[in-house]
Design an enzyme around this catalytic site. Structure first.
Site, short mmCIF file in Angstrom:
data_model
loop_
_atom_site.label_atom_id
_atom_site.label_comp_id
_atom_site.label_asym_id
_atom_site.label_seq_id
_atom_site.Cartn_x
_atom_site.Cartn_y
_atom_site.Cartn_z
N ILE A 139 5.43 7.33 0.76
CA ILE A 139 5.51 8.11 -0.49
C ILE A 139 4.10 8.52 -0.91
O ILE A 139 3.25 7.64 -1.11
CB ILE A 139 6.15 7.29 -1.64
N LYS A 208 -0.20 -4.15 -4.19
CA LYS A 208 0.01 -2.69 -4.33
C LYS A 208 -0.24 -2.27 -5.77
O LYS A 208 -0.82 -1.20 -6.02
CB LYS A 208 1.43 -2.33 -3.88
#
Ligand SMILES: NC(=O)c1ccc[n+]([C@@H]2O[C@H](COP(=O)([O-])OP(=O)(O)OC[C@H]3O[C@@H](n4cnc5c(N)ncnc54)[C@H](OP(=O)(O)O)[C@@H]3O)[C@@H](O)[C@H]2O)c1
Length: 441
Positions: A139, A208
């Protein structure tokens, strides 16, 4: 600079992602050449086991165990670090930047644990870092943050960024199965590692989140300050009750700016079943970004896998190649802001966050119990939004489940209330607490 007909990449790692990169360059090499105006090719690779048979052809690539074959080669224009880990990978990234080579890396651990060093070196050398593959696989959410949303203050980041956890929670929700059972199935299907702690413990999502926060706020956060809670304590009972109350349970990575600090936390959360993130199922990832001008945006797709992650790596390689060809290597500041504006950003302690809460008490079924619980909570300014008692006890001594949903309350007060209630004589088991994410208005 003389005309360059090809950009040469030195690849560290020929595993899942490295092989994905080679496969994409093989499949789409001609398309990429048309887009770039030059050939993008991997000429050298370094791996731990150069003799190992690979699933992709290695024609034209010299493979070695020695990092210097790439780092000291003046004909290598970009280094891609796709090994993982924080020892050799750290040395490779720093040495490549010191040698004047732009770097692409998929390594969230390295970026989360050593941000000042890695980003600092990129700034010092005036070189770009391609990081897209490090968060949410395929993504292009970091590109959205650094470029598409460059005009906006980021008011909220809410991500489902660990496919293993999302797969497990989705299956638990669909089948009413227990965590351990679904985890074992996920391991059998290859969606979970043999040692799943890093994923199900929330650490992968935490790393992340650190990368997202750093890029969103032009800052470096201290990773250990990010609150990380995994999904092992989520039960099918809670998922079922949450559904009856109109919620889904997801592992969320959440960040919100709070003055000079940032709220940054990873934990299971209830979200309204009507929210877009609630429909992100299975191994898919999604990041919900809210900007002050653009308002809500949703970025959805595959968070892992050789080709999706390889696509993010190759996208970065193309981007850095364009920067090389147009002599604009300093175009994108690594942390989205100019060097003099990079700051160390403090993470707000969990005690100070505000949230709504789902609380499931296991108590003896007798009059007055609820009054005692709500009195303790009321004394700390926690008001109850709704109450739900799913079952009656068959026997007076059997525990009943009592679910309370609170209005916004301070975490410190909720924790203190739970500590006070737990030893009370009518309590028959541990209390479940899951935060409810209501999203900023
Ligand atoms: N897998 C995914 O879907 C995914 C998604 C997003 C991000 N990432 C990130 O991408 C990176 C790579 O992940 P991966 O899944 O591709 O890992 P992987 O399949 O385990 O591959 C790692 C590669 O690095 C090589 N390597 C390991 N230690 C080395 C050393 N000391 N010296 C030289 N080479 C070494 C291995 O060599 P040999 O093959 O010769 O043993 C292997 O080719 C990690 O940072 C990971 O977090 C992965």
């Amino acid at each position: 600079m003389p005309f360059m007909s090809s950009i040469n990449v030195g690849l560290f790692g020929l595993g899942v992602v490295g092989s994905g990169v080679l496969e994409i360059l093989r499949r789409n090499g001609e398309l990429i050449r048309r887009r770039l105006g030059a050939e993008l090719r991997v000429t050298k690779a370094v791996t731990a086991h150069p003799e190992k048979k690979r699933a992709v052809p290695l024609d034209g690539i010299s493979v070695s165990r020695d990092p210097d074959t790439i780092l000291k080669d003046p004909n290598i224009h970009i280094v891609a670090e796709l090994m993982g880990g924080t020892d050799l990978a750290r040395r490779v990234v720093l040495d490549a930047l010191n040698a004047g080579k732009p770097v692409v890396t998929a390594n969230k651990a390295l970026l989360a644990l050593h941000p000042a060093e890695i980003f600092g070196k990129a700034y010092e050398k005036g070189l770009p870092l391609g990081l897209e593959a490090s968060v949410a696989g395929g993504i292009p959410v970091l590109r959205a943050l650094r470029e598409g949303l460059a005009a906006d203050q980021i008011l909220e980041i809410t991500g489902i960024v660990n496919g293993t956890c999302n797969y497990i929670l989705t299956k638990m929700s669909e089948e009413g199965a227990a965590f351990d059972q679904v985890l074992a199935e996920a391991q059998r299907l290859g969606y979970a590692e043999a040692d799943p702690t890093f994923d199900v413990g929330g650490f992968d999502a935490g790393q992340k989140l650190a990368v997202l926060v750093n890029l969103a706020y032009g800052a470096t956060v201290n990773f250990p300050d990010i609150h990380v809670e995994g999904i092992a304590g989520v039960t099918p009972m809670d998922i079922g009750y949450a559904r009856q109350l109109g919620y889904a349970v997801k592992l969320l990575a959440i960040a919100k700016p709070r003055g000079e600090r940032v709220e940054a936390r990873v934990h299971p959360a209830l979200i309204s079943r009507s929210h877009l993130l609630a429909s992100v199922g299975g191994v898919f990832n999604a990041v919900f970004l809210t900007g002050d001008n653009v308002e809500s945006t949703l970025h959805y797709g595959r968070g892992a896998g050789g080709l999706p992650t390889g696509s993010a790596v190759v996208g970065d390689l193309i981007d850095l190649s364009r920067a090389i060809l147009s002599r604009s290597l300093g175009r994108m500041p690594p942390l989205s802001v100019q060097r003099e504006h990079v700051r160390a950003l403090a993470v707000m302690p969990m005690d100070e966050i505000n949230s709504e809460y789902y609380l499931r008490f296991q108590v003896q079924d007798r009059p007055g119990v609820l009054a005692q619980i709500t009195r303790v909570m009321g004394d700390r300014n926690i008001s109850i939004k709704s109450m739900f008692q799913p079952s009656q006890a068959d026997h007076p001594e059997d525990p009943v489940q009592v679910v309370l949903i609170t209005h916004q309350a301070l975490e410190r007060d909720v924790q203190a209330s739970l500590r006070e209630i737990q030893p009370m004589p009518f309590v028959r088991g541990p209390t479940q607490m899951i935060r409810i994410e209501t999203f900023e208005k």
